[in-house]
Design an enzyme around this catalytic site. Structure first.
Site, PDB file in Angstrom:
ATOM      1  N   GLU A 271       8.284  -7.700 -50.955  1.00 19.35           N
ATOM      2  CA  GLU A 271       7.570  -6.433 -51.104  1.00 19.35           C
ATOM      3  C   GLU A 271       6.342  -6.337 -50.214  1.00 19.35           C
ATOM      4  O   GLU A 271       5.980  -5.243 -49.759  1.00 19.35           O
ATOM      5  CB  GLU A 271       7.173  -6.223 -52.574  1.00 19.35           C
TER       6      GLU A 271
ATOM      7  N   ARG B 215      14.331   9.218 -60.392  1.00 16.79           N
ATOM      8  CA  ARG B 215      14.775   8.387 -59.259  1.00 16.79           C
ATOM      9  C   ARG B 215      16.037   8.968 -58.628  1.00 16.79           C
ATOM     10  O   ARG B 215      16.231   8.890 -57.416  1.00 16.79           O
ATOM     11  CB  ARG B 215      14.992   6.936 -59.688  1.00 16.79           C
TER      12      ARG B 215
ATOM     13  N   ARG C 238      13.107   5.522 -64.392  1.00 17.14           N
ATOM     14  CA  ARG C 238      14.486   5.051 -64.441  1.00 17.14           C
ATOM     15  C   ARG C 238      15.356   5.920 -65.344  1.00 17.14           C
ATOM     16  O   ARG C 238      16.494   6.222 -65.022  1.00 17.14           O
ATOM     17  CB  ARG C 238      14.509   3.616 -64.976  1.00 17.14           C
TER      18      ARG C 238
END
Lengths: 273, 313
Positions: free
Chosen positions: B55, B7, B164
């Site tokens: 979203e 990320r 992540r």
């Protein structure tokens, strides 16, 4: 093609579009007449008086955009686009048939003049917000028009999109709410009332106009006002009659998604002669 | 080995991309500090759209912007992008073939402490099943940057799966990434280990262990899950006769399934799948979760022995 400014000519065009809707649905044997007929004056005004489009160049970057949120009303969009010259009136008879460009719900990849594929309710609203945002970003002066069903606004995505349009001050976005009061399972009020819609859209930061959705004069005036509103999107709540123009279809929820049989189509066309 | 989360690499790549391509816009749903799109926002605030916690609207607006000529990168956590907004992706992006790049972060178990509600373990399966969708799962920061540029150059929708947790940098700048091409990272003849994402590094380590034990394992980075590189997979099946897949995803529908589909139709050989065994995860440290749910070097090594045994049997 010349824009039409004469109300009588708009009425003639609307009648032709209604005839197209009945003819194509009867030929298809399935589809959605009620919510197509309720939006005829709105689409007629948009495509023949208001919008900057070029049937010879359907992807013209400077064009105004139209998104049919209530994608099941595809017949009214196709009927209008054919009259505008995007494709032939004869092609309307291929609606919903195999290998046709005219899918049951609009497909932007297939049909010249369709700016967004829709059919799943609520999604067109977000797409129209995206188009309006891109226009602002690029400092283009095109306008984006959206047609919502009053059943459609039960979708949560509608309110996400409404919030975003006001937040980003999209005064280049004008939406119509086709307020015909009926959805598949019955009156919108009984199934799941979205009222008070005027207060709701105002509370969401929109400028709201309320009109008779079958009056060309009122539609025209509301569109003119929308262009003067700065810093806010405009919602035109159009009071309409589902099945408008065909006596036995008017205000009947049963005509939401049923095509007329041959004799019914003949009667409808007689009324629309 | 230097570690960087994919990320983080995504955020930096977006800035470079934004400098080169003025038509690139970036959208986020209130997670820009986590997805790292705030790197782009800082440099190009006028091309960044925050839609708030919405979203469905995120993907829908991205579609509308793409329909107006933009290359739209839309980011949120993988669970929400591919779960909550699945049908927006299906109807407004995949069906329309619009230029939306769904760059979803926090994929897989290594989200860690946030727990199962936030651990995307079926995203590869559902994105892979969509017509017109390209699915890319980069293994490290270098591949992520290259994949971001390749996604932008690709005409049509792309799902980019990012993580992540920091992962080792495996590739240098000479590494060649091409959509649809699997890369053989290490040659071998006894078994082939096919991996994607964070499991590529684990597969490399497993191959080293196997080598010490006298087993020659080929390692293939299948970073494009769709369109999958059939040629490289068939070649591995024919030349090694035994395959192991490793993915940070449910064993249903992801890399293992994709590889199985290719080999059963073209070159049937034994296959063992390393992945989450059709269960949800839980809170914990990433490395604890990988161990508990069977996604370690040891699991790959054991699967290799098992599949080789099946081959000989």
């Amino acid at each position: 093609m010349e824009q039409i400014s004469n109300e009588k000519k708009l009425q003639e065009m609307a009648r032709q579009i209604r005839r197209n809707i009945i003819t194509m649905l009867a030929e298809a044997g399935s589809g959605h007449p009620g919510g197509s007929l309720s939006a005829v004056e709105i689409l007629t005004t948009l495509y023949f008086q208001e919008m900057r489009v070029d049937p010879a160049n359907p992807r013209w970057p400077e064009r105004d955009r139209f998104v049919l949120g209530k994608g099941h009303a595809a017949p009214v969009l196709y009927a209008t686009l054919a009259e505008k010259g995007f494709f032939s009136r004869e092609e309307l008879l291929t609606l919903r048939k195999i290998n046709s460009r005219l899918q049951g719900h609009p497909d932007m990849k297939k049909v010249p003049g369709v700016d967004m594929s829709t059919g799943s309710l609520g999604q067109g609203f977000s797409a129209s917000v995206g188009m309006a945002l891109a226009g602002k970003m690029d400092k283009k002066d095109y306008r984006v028009y959206l047609l919502l069903g009053d059943g459609e606004i039960q979708e949560g995505q509608v309110w996400e999109a409404a919030m975003a349009a006001a937040h980003y001050k999209l005064d280049n976005l004008t939406a119509f709410l086709d307020h015909n009061g009926l959805q598949i399972d019955g009156p919108v009020q009984e199934v799941m009332s979205p009222e008070p819609v005027v207060d709701k859209f105002k509370a969401f930061g929109w400028h709201v106009e309320q009109i008779d959705g079958h009056s060309f004069a009122q539609i025209t005036k509301a569109l003119e006002i929308a262009k003067t509103i700065k810093g806010k999107p405009t919602m035109i709540i159009a009071e309409t009659v589902k099945g408008k123009g065909v006596s036995f279809m008017e205000n009947e929820a049963g005509w939401h998604g049923a095509a007329p049989k041959k004799d019914q189509a003949a009667q409808a066309l007689e009324e629309l002669a | 080995m230097e570690k960087v989360a994919t990320r983080d690499a995504y955020g930096k790549a977006l800035v470079k991309l934004g400098e080169q391509m003025p038509q690139v816009v970036v959208l986020d749903a209130d997670l820009s500090k986590s997805t790292k799109t705030h790197d782009f926002k800082k440099v190009f605030p006028e091309r960044f759209i925050n839609v708030g916690i919405a979203e469905q609207n995120l993907l829908g607006i991205a579609a509308g912007m793409a329909a107006s000529g933009k290359i739209a990168f839309a980011s949120t956590f993988a669970v929400f992008a591919t779960g909550r907004a699945f049908e927006q992706i299906r109807n407004s992006i995949a069906y329309t073939e619009l230029n939306v790049k769904i760059a979803a972060t926090h994929a897989g178990l290594t989200v860690g402490e946030d727990g199962a509600s936030h651990q995307a373990i079926v995203d590869m399966a559902v994105m892979r099943a969509l017509p017109n969708m390209t699915v890319i799962v980069p293994a490290d920061a270098t591949e992520t940057e290259k994949a971001v540029f390749a996604a932008a150059a690709h005409d049509g929708p792309v799902y980019l799966r990012l993580g992540r947790a920091p992962v080792p940098i495996l590739f240098d700048d000479d590494y060649k990434f091409e959509i649809g091409k699997a890369v053989v990272l290490r040659d071998g003849k006894d078994v082939a280990l096919l991996a994607c994402g964070i499991m590529v590094n684990e597969a490399m380590k497993a191959a080293e262990e196997l080598a010490r034990e006298g087993i020659s394992a080929r390692v293939i980075n299948v970073s494009t899950l769709k369109p999958i590189d059939k040629g490289t997979i068939i070649k591995a099946a024919l030349e090694t006769g035994a395959l192991v897949t490793a993915e940070e995803h449910n064993i249903i529908g992801g890399l293992g399934s994709a590889v199985a589909e290719v080999i059963v139709e073209n070159a049937p050989v034994p296959l063992e799948r390393v992945g989450v065994r059709d269960t949800f995860g839980e809170s914990g440290k990433p490395e604890e979760l990988l161990e508990k749910y069977g996604l370690t070097v040891k699991d790959i090594r054991e699967a290799a022995y098992k599949v080789i045994k099946r081959k000989k049997g």
